[in-house]
Design a protein around this motif. Structure first.
Motif, PDB file in Angstrom:
ATOM      1  N   LYS A  33       0.842  -1.190   0.000  1.00  0.00           N
ATOM      2  CA  LYS A  33       0.000   0.000   0.000  1.00  0.00           C
ATOM      3  C   LYS A  33       0.882   1.246   0.000  1.00  0.00           C
ATOM      4  CE  LYS A  33      -4.254  -1.701   2.113  1.00  0.00           C
ATOM      5  NZ  LYS A  33      -5.231  -1.538   3.214  1.00  0.00           N
ATOM      6  N   GLU A  34       0.413   2.251  -0.709  1.00  0.00           N
ATOM      7  CA  GLU A  34       1.143   3.510  -0.780  1.00  0.00           C
ATOM      8  C   GLU A  34       0.596   4.479   0.263  1.00  0.00           C
ATOM      9  OE1 GLU A  34       0.766   4.880  -4.756  1.00  0.00           O
ATOM     10  OE2 GLU A  34       2.044   3.304  -5.597  1.00  0.00           O
ATOM     11  N   ILE A  35       1.502   5.136   0.951  1.00  0.00           N
ATOM     12  CA  ILE A  35       1.123   6.059   2.021  1.00  0.00           C
ATOM     13  C   ILE A  35       1.787   7.406   1.784  1.00  0.00           C
ATOM     14  CG2 ILE A  35       1.253   6.540   4.498  1.00  0.00           C
ATOM     15  CD1 ILE A  35       1.243   3.553   4.981  1.00  0.00           C
ATOM     16  N   THR A  36       0.997   8.460   1.918  1.00  0.00           N
ATOM     17  CA  THR A  36       1.534   9.820   1.868  1.00  0.00           C
ATOM     18  C   THR A  36       1.490  10.414   3.268  1.00  0.00           C
ATOM     19  OG1 THR A  36       0.815  10.201  -0.410  1.00  0.00           O
ATOM     20  CG2 THR A  36       1.245  12.140   0.934  1.00  0.00           C
ATOM     21  N   VAL A  37       2.636  10.883   3.731  1.00  0.00           N
ATOM     22  CA  VAL A  37       2.707  11.588   5.012  1.00  0.00           C
ATOM     23  C   VAL A  37       2.548  13.075   4.706  1.00  0.00           C
ATOM     24  CG1 VAL A  37       4.064  12.039   7.081  1.00  0.00           C
ATOM     25  CG2 VAL A  37       4.243   9.821   5.934  1.00  0.00           C
ATOM     26  N   LEU A  38       1.407  13.629   5.074  1.00  0.00           N
ATOM     27  CA  LEU A  38       1.060  15.014   4.751  1.00  0.00           C
ATOM     28  C   LEU A  38       1.383  15.917   5.938  1.00  0.00           C
ATOM     29  CD1 LEU A  38      -0.293  17.217   3.024  1.00  0.00           C
ATOM     30  CD2 LEU A  38      -2.503  16.423   3.897  1.00  0.00           C
ATOM     31  N   ILE A  45      -2.931  14.076  -3.768  1.00  0.00           N
ATOM     32  CA  ILE A  45      -2.542  12.749  -3.278  1.00  0.00           C
ATOM     33  C   ILE A  45      -3.304  11.656  -4.025  1.00  0.00           C
ATOM     34  CG2 ILE A  45      -2.601  11.209  -1.274  1.00  0.00           C
ATOM     35  CD1 ILE A  45      -2.105  13.665   0.477  1.00  0.00           C
ATOM     36  N   GLU A  46      -2.576  10.638  -4.446  1.00  0.00           N
ATOM     37  CA  GLU A  46      -3.180   9.493  -5.130  1.00  0.00           C
ATOM     38  C   GLU A  46      -2.857   8.175  -4.439  1.00  0.00           C
ATOM     39  OE1 GLU A  46      -1.903   9.652  -9.167  1.00  0.00           O
ATOM     40  OE2 GLU A  46      -3.017  11.497  -9.624  1.00  0.00           O
ATOM     41  N   SER A  47      -2.239   8.230  -3.282  1.00  0.00           N
ATOM     42  CA  SER A  47      -1.870   7.012  -2.558  1.00  0.00           C
ATOM     43  C   SER A  47      -3.097   6.399  -1.892  1.00  0.00           C
ATOM     44  CB  SER A  47      -0.802   7.338  -1.509  1.00  0.00           C
ATOM     45  OG  SER A  47      -1.275   8.338  -0.629  1.00  0.00           O
ATOM     46  N   ASP A  48      -2.908   5.246  -1.256  1.00  0.00           N
ATOM     47  CA  ASP A  48      -4.020   4.542  -0.609  1.00  0.00           C
ATOM     48  C   ASP A  48      -4.396   5.156   0.731  1.00  0.00           C
ATOM     49  OD1 ASP A  48      -4.211   2.265  -2.552  1.00  0.00           O
ATOM     50  OD2 ASP A  48      -2.160   1.930  -1.863  1.00  0.00           O
ATOM     51  N   LEU A  49      -3.383   5.562   1.492  1.00  0.00           N
ATOM     52  CA  LEU A  49      -3.603   6.071   2.841  1.00  0.00           C
ATOM     53  C   LEU A  49      -2.859   7.384   3.037  1.00  0.00           C
ATOM     54  CD1 LEU A  49      -3.008   2.744   4.841  1.00  0.00           C
ATOM     55  CD2 LEU A  49      -5.227   3.737   4.247  1.00  0.00           C
ATOM     56  N   ILE A  50      -3.356   8.172   3.981  1.00  0.00           N
ATOM     57  CA  ILE A  50      -2.719   9.441   4.336  1.00  0.00           C
ATOM     58  C   ILE A  50      -2.453   9.442   5.834  1.00  0.00           C
ATOM     59  CG2 ILE A  50      -2.969  11.952   4.449  1.00  0.00           C
ATOM     60  CD1 ILE A  50      -4.890  11.768   2.082  1.00  0.00           C
ATOM     61  N   ILE A  51      -1.243   9.816   6.199  1.00  0.00           N
ATOM     62  CA  ILE A  51      -0.924  10.084   7.599  1.00  0.00           C
ATOM     63  C   ILE A  51      -0.655  11.580   7.716  1.00  0.00           C
ATOM     64  CG2 ILE A  51       0.730   9.753   9.475  1.00  0.00           C
ATOM     65  CD1 ILE A  51       1.169   6.924   8.507  1.00  0.00           C
ATOM     66  N   MET A  52      -1.353  12.239   8.624  1.00  0.00           N
ATOM     67  CA  MET A  52      -1.152  13.669   8.848  1.00  0.00           C
ATOM     68  C   MET A  52      -0.435  13.882  10.175  1.00  0.00           C
ATOM     69  SD  MET A  52      -4.749  15.479   7.789  1.00  0.00           S
ATOM     70  CE  MET A  52      -5.459  15.309   6.148  1.00  0.00           C
TER      71      MET A  52
END
Length: 311
Positions: A8-13, A92-99
């Motif tokens: 899974k792809e994750i973006t840390v925002l 963002i186009e990843s599966d999950l986002i961590i803020m």
């Protein structure tokens, strides 16, 4: 190769405003932590919210460092944390986002806990529950307590620490939430209203690595805004699917008051009392007309909601 494809792809925002001294340590700390999470691929997205320090130069430097993928967006003017989040989420186009915030008070060590929680069935949004807080300003502490308490009373929110900046969510959930000014504080509540499963994990907040908080207004205005925002969210939650229940009640009460006044004056007229020109006469007419208009608005709103459901 198959395992890599399933990652899974994750973006840390990370929205930042004048946090230049914290950016490199934060990025390095994130890189250290994600090395242990081999089941996911990560990218870090900084949103520079019109910083007036040298954050832009530092972010450009980080983009050349060895580590996980990093990109950044720079806003020309300071738009506030909510707008910075919105700008980032759109890309963002990843599966999950961590803020998380850009001050290193949110420890990336908890990434694993957040991901374990959001992988549970029915959970699409996870927020941190700070067991300790380092907010020095009394106004921030009180306004946060007001927001959490009001949410529990009005809406029955199970969240203990709604204003925690450390969150994880599916990208679908993040993009479905409509945010306006300062609504970033109520993301868990808004996600719940939209029907997403919301959970929380206990975390310990660290002291700031450097500097002082740049986001967040203080003073009486913060209290007032928190209360108004919570009332706004309550009415959205309570009546958005059946608006006529709100407009109908207000309209009927208003129309009934106007009708009662006019009935009282009419009875007096039969007994020879003068009516025309009395302020009470005009008030009765005004309330009756206003009540009718509110009822009509409620019916139109109900039709609009039903048509949207059908579409």
């Amino acid at each position: 190769m198959a395992d890599v494809c399933m990652q899974k792809e994750i973006t840390v925002l990370i929205p930042v405003y004048n946090e230049a001294e914290n950016l490199i340590p934060l990025y390095e700390r994130i890189c250290e932590e994600v090395e242990q999470l081999s089941n996911y691929t990560f990218e870090v997205l900084f949103v520079n919210d019109g910083s007036t320090d040298n954050s832009s130069e530092i972010l450009a430097k980080i983009s050349q460092m060895n580590g996980i993928k990093m990109r950044y967006i720079s806003l020309k003017h300071n738009k506030g944390k909510t707008e910075a989040m919105k700008r980032g989420i759109r890309t963002i186009e990843s599966d999950l986002i961590i803020m998380l915030d850009g001050d290193l008070q949110d420890d990336p060590t908890y990434f694993k806990d957040f991901l374990n929680e959001i992988e549970k069935p029915g959970v699409e949004f996870v927020v941190g529950n700070r067991t300790n807080k380092y907010a020095k300003n009394l106004a921030k502490k009180v306004s946060s307590a007001i927001a959490n308490t009001t949410a529990r009373i009005l809406i029955g929110s199970p969240i203990n620490d709604m204003n925690c900046g450390f969150k994880a969510m599916t990208t679908e959930c993040a993009k479905s939430i409509s945010l306006k000014s300062d609504y970033h504080r109520y993301l868990p509540l808004l996600a719940s209203i939209e029907g997403y499963g919301v959970s929380q994990v206990n975390i310990e907040q660290k002291k700031r690595f450097s500097g002082e908080s740049k986001y967040g207004k203080v003073g009486i205005g913060r209290f007032v805004n928190s209360l108004l925002d919570m009332l706004s969210i309550y009415f959205i939650y309570r009546f958005r699917k059946e608006p006529f229940r709100l407009f109908g009640r207000v309209g009927l009460i208003t129309f009934a008051l106007g009708s009662a006044i006019l009935a009282y004056l009419t009875i007096g007229w039969f007994f020879g009392h003068y009516i025309y020109g009395r302020p009470l006469f005009f008030l009765g007419i005004l309330l009756a007309i206003l009540g009718t208009n509110i009822l009509g608005m409620g019916l139109l709103a109900e039709v609009f909601v039903i048509n949207n459901k059908d579409n």
